[in-house]
Design an enzyme around this catalytic site. Structure first.
Site, PDB file in Angstrom:
ATOM      1  N   ARG A 147     -13.832  -8.590  -8.947  1.00 27.44           N
ATOM      2  CA  ARG A 147     -14.992  -7.809  -8.494  1.00 27.44           C
ATOM      3  C   ARG A 147     -15.834  -7.323  -9.654  1.00 27.44           C
ATOM      4  NH1 ARG A 147     -10.859  -4.440  -5.038  1.00 27.44           N
ATOM      5  NH2 ARG A 147      -9.658  -5.316  -6.760  1.00 27.44           N
ATOM      6  N   LYS A 206       3.778   0.043  -3.468  1.00 28.88           N
ATOM      7  CA  LYS A 206       2.411   0.500  -3.183  1.00 28.88           C
ATOM      8  C   LYS A 206       2.365   1.384  -1.941  1.00 28.88           C
ATOM      9  CE  LYS A 206      -0.921  -2.565  -5.341  1.00 28.88           C
ATOM     10  NZ  LYS A 206      -2.215  -3.227  -5.113  1.00 28.88           N
ATOM     11  N   SER A 252      -9.170  -1.968  -0.456  1.00 31.61           N
ATOM     12  CA  SER A 252      -8.496  -1.429   0.735  1.00 31.61           C
ATOM     13  C   SER A 252      -8.309   0.083   0.618  1.00 31.61           C
ATOM     14  CB  SER A 252      -7.135  -2.098   0.916  1.00 31.61           C
ATOM     15  OG  SER A 252      -7.283  -3.491   1.015  1.00 31.61           O
TER      16      SER A 252
HETATM   17  P1  ADP Z   1      -3.039  -6.665  -4.828  1.00 29.11           P
HETATM   18  O1  ADP Z   1      -1.992  -5.604  -4.616  1.00 29.11           O
HETATM   19  O2  ADP Z   1      -2.464  -8.026  -5.063  1.00 29.11           O
HETATM   20  O3  ADP Z   1      -4.113  -6.314  -5.806  1.00 29.11           O
HETATM   21  P2  ADP Z   1      -5.133  -6.514  -2.819  1.00 29.11           P
HETATM   22  O4  ADP Z   1      -5.031  -6.724  -1.351  1.00 29.11           O
HETATM   23  O5  ADP Z   1      -5.653  -5.220  -3.305  1.00 29.11           O
HETATM   24  O6  ADP Z   1      -3.684  -6.801  -3.379  1.00 29.11           O
HETATM   25  O7  ADP Z   1      -6.011  -7.658  -3.476  1.00 29.11           O
HETATM   26  C1  ADP Z   1      -5.684  -9.006  -3.343  1.00 29.11           C
HETATM   27  C2  ADP Z   1      -6.690  -9.845  -4.087  1.00 29.11           C
HETATM   28  O8  ADP Z   1      -7.964  -9.710  -3.453  1.00 29.11           O
HETATM   29  C3  ADP Z   1      -6.906  -9.450  -5.548  1.00 29.11           C
HETATM   30  O9  ADP Z   1      -7.184 -10.604  -6.293  1.00 29.11           O
HETATM   31  C4  ADP Z   1      -8.134  -8.573  -5.490  1.00 29.11           C
HETATM   32  O10 ADP Z   1      -8.855  -8.615  -6.715  1.00 29.11           O
HETATM   33  C5  ADP Z   1      -8.915  -9.253  -4.393  1.00 29.11           C
HETATM   34  N1  ADP Z   1      -9.843  -8.347  -3.727  1.00 29.11           N
HETATM   35  C6  ADP Z   1      -9.592  -7.150  -3.171  1.00 29.11           C
HETATM   36  N2  ADP Z   1     -10.717  -6.586  -2.679  1.00 29.11           N
HETATM   37  C7  ADP Z   1     -11.719  -7.467  -2.949  1.00 29.11           C
HETATM   38  C8  ADP Z   1     -13.129  -7.468  -2.743  1.00 29.11           C
HETATM   39  N3  ADP Z   1     -13.771  -6.441  -2.185  1.00 29.11           N
HETATM   40  N4  ADP Z   1     -13.825  -8.537  -3.162  1.00 29.11           N
HETATM   41  C9  ADP Z   1     -13.191  -9.566  -3.767  1.00 29.11           C
HETATM   42  N5  ADP Z   1     -11.883  -9.625  -4.017  1.00 29.11           N
HETATM   43  C10 ADP Z   1     -11.145  -8.588  -3.616  1.00 29.11           C
END
Ligand code: ADP
Length: 160
Positions: A90, A41, A128
């Site tokens: 989400r 990533k 993010s």
């Molecule tokens: P990954 O690479 O595992 O998707 P992330 O940091 O993007 O890593 O997300 C980790 C977890 O947090 C995932 O389950 C994602 O759906 C959740 N997540 C990310 N952003 C949000 C948000 N704004 N609200 C709720 N859950 C979130």
């Protein structure tokens, strides 16, 4: 003791992640936030930086721990004697990928249960990536990340 792990990239942690962490901490005795290396990533922040930000912004709750994860979620969960994997849902767009992951993990380890939590709707469009993109172009991200993270993003973009 019911233990859950919350794996993710957290590059960086947002208010949406924090919402999920706080909800998980209400229902499990211990929540371990597992920061994935995820080199594919191409994260903006190192694992150490991502863990540092998490440590600064999660509420002072004794049942939340922060760790790193390099291998498979199921292997990590078994090593930690965890009962559940937490993931955030989400929108419908998250569903297909998350369902696939949950079913694959169940195939690998029958007793590990994936628990989906929905954040407050004000975070339902937040990730993010969008935070980093907005910050790159000078957009206001005050309401998406805690101040500590905001400052780290600014420092990082300034160094680049
Ligand atoms: P990954 O690479 O595992 O998707 P992330 O940091 O993007 O890593 O997300 C980790 C977890 O947090 C995932 O389950 C994602 O759906 C959740 N997540 C990310 N952003 C949000 C948000 N704004 N609200 C709720 N859950 C979130």
């Amino acid at each position: 003791m019911k233990i859950a792990i919350y794996p993710g990239t957290f590059d960086p942690v947002t208010n949406g992640h924090i919402d999920i962490i706080n909800r998980a901490a209400l229902i499990f005795d211990k929540v371990i936030i597992a920061v994935a290396t995820n080199p594919q990533k191409k994260p903006l922040f190192s694992v150490a930086e991502r863990m540092d930000m998490l440590a600064h912004v999660i509420s002072n709750t004794p049942n939340i721990e922060i760790d790193r994860i390099d291998g498979l979620v199921v292997d990590y969960a078994m090593a930690k004697k965890a009962h559940a994997v937490i993931r955030g849902l989400r929108a419908v767009s998250d569903f297909e990928f998350e369902l696939q992951m949950a079913l694959v993990n169940r195939k690998l380890c029958e007793e590990l249960i994936t628990v989906f939590l929905m954040p407050h709707e004000k975070y339902s469009y937040l990730n993010s990536g969008i935070v980093k993109e907005l910050a790159t172009f000078g957009g206001n991200i005050n309401c998406f990340v805690p101040e500590y993270v905001l400052n780290k993003i600014k420092e990082k973009l300034h160094d680049h």
